[in-house]
Design an enzyme around this catalytic site. Sequence first.
Site, mmCIF file in Angstrom:
data_model
loop_
_atom_site.group_PDB
_atom_site.id
_atom_site.type_symbol
_atom_site.label_atom_id
_atom_site.label_comp_id
_atom_site.label_asym_id
_atom_site.label_seq_id
_atom_site.Cartn_x
_atom_site.Cartn_y
_atom_site.Cartn_z
ATOM 1 N N GLY A 287 -27.588 -37.682 -61.135
ATOM 2 C CA GLY A 287 -26.745 -36.843 -60.289
ATOM 3 C C GLY A 287 -25.352 -36.640 -60.853
ATOM 4 C CD GLN A 296 -20.504 -38.567 -63.141
ATOM 5 O OE1 GLN A 296 -20.102 -37.530 -62.628
ATOM 6 N NE2 GLN A 296 -21.148 -39.497 -62.454
ATOM 7 C CB CYS A 456 -36.925 -43.463 -35.505
ATOM 8 S SG CYS A 456 -38.123 -44.358 -36.532
#
Length: 482
Positions: A287, A296, A456
């Site tokens: 990512g 990066q 849930c």
Amino acid sequence: MKFIIKLFPEITIKSQSVRLRFIKILTGNIRNVLKHYDETLAVVRHWDNIEVRAKDENQRLTIRDALTRIPGIHHILEVEDVPFTDMHDIFEKALVQYRDQLEGKTFCVRVKRSGKHDFSSIDVERYVGGGLNQHIESARVKLTNPDVTVHLEVEDDRLLLIKGRYEGIGGFPIGTQEDVLSLISGGFDSGVSSYMLMRRGCRVHYCFFNLGGAAHEIGVRQVAHYLWNRFGSSHRVRFVAINFEPVVGEILEKIDDGQMGVILKRMMVRAASKVAERYGVQALVTGEALGQVSSQTLTNLRLIDNVSDTLILRPLISYDKEHIINLARQIGTEDFARTMPEYCGVISKSPTVKAVKSKIEAEEEKFDFSILDKVVEEANNVDIREIAQQTEQEVVEVETVNDCGPNDVILDIRSVDEQEDKPLKVEGIDVVSLPFYKLSTKFGDLDQNRTWLLWCERGVMSRLQALYLREQGFNNVKVYRP
């Protein structure tokens, strides 16, 4: 009920053989996803669309929602398929279907036709449009930007009354491209990059470097399982967890502070490349976005790439953080990412933004690479479908109940959007809403004299969160499965 699946436009411009292969794979993917809801449904492929027919009307919304999340689908049409005799019959059926929608609105009629008829598409548009305008006094024809567009499709002797159009996520069907291994941390970036490669037709496996203990791994498992379940459940994928704490410890002990970040990423790429080679995966996915953090920069990314011959894909390389967060919000991973700790950034106080290869290699000579080999060898590899099953085993000490006692409170841990769409109401029982991503910080504020039954829709998240709360010392939690 019947749905017409329209293909992503890039599929339709492929050569005949490639197009047929893509359609065949997409048809199989649709079957794999929908068989969990209705084993009797029929999926039929054609040259320019795919039909889905099902008998169980109770599953209509579920099937429609699932179709909009399968890569390769541009949009779906929910249709009523009826026979017709002539244009007047088409008008009468359209009047019954659309009268309520057109009251007090402007409208136009758009028709697609295939087969042999003594009329054209425009003839039908004019006839039906004129008839609707005459019979619905409050409606008015408007050919540009109308309030309602009446969509009709005529196929031979069948009329398709389009009840609704729903956008898909587009892209290529999963399985049309080769497998990739996503380096997932649970944050904004890795979740979005994984989704983007799924959408592009890749089967995405997951590799997680655990730097924060059991709680961290549980959180990342949630993200990976969510992404797979929502967008990639047509295929089996792997979740590989590598305990990277020994590697981090070696780096902290022996590596110069400024080089730590780049060397940690190089170690991760080395480890992930070994995993990819073991399972025959063609590329890694990260990512990373250019300039987002010190490791990066172009110089550092080049040095990171140098340690492996495996192709590294960075779909977010030119994206800014705001765009990435917006995408995470759209696909539903934002709430996970906001509560996921970031461990990589804390190990270096003064990271270099322009590492020198000779210095990096000199520092790495101090590193004991047998540690890296050992953690890769001991990596935990599971079928992602087993995550829910393993959770059941891990939460064996957490009781699962199907009814409530006088001191019990049901805790709805779904996201806010899900709670608003389908509010949970249980007669005679208190229901409190607290989204799962707030449990770590807000559960302690609840009345600890009560017993909290976590709920849930599918039970996976409630079991994972029950395990997490038990690890934090909260013993007044159970899993609610009515």
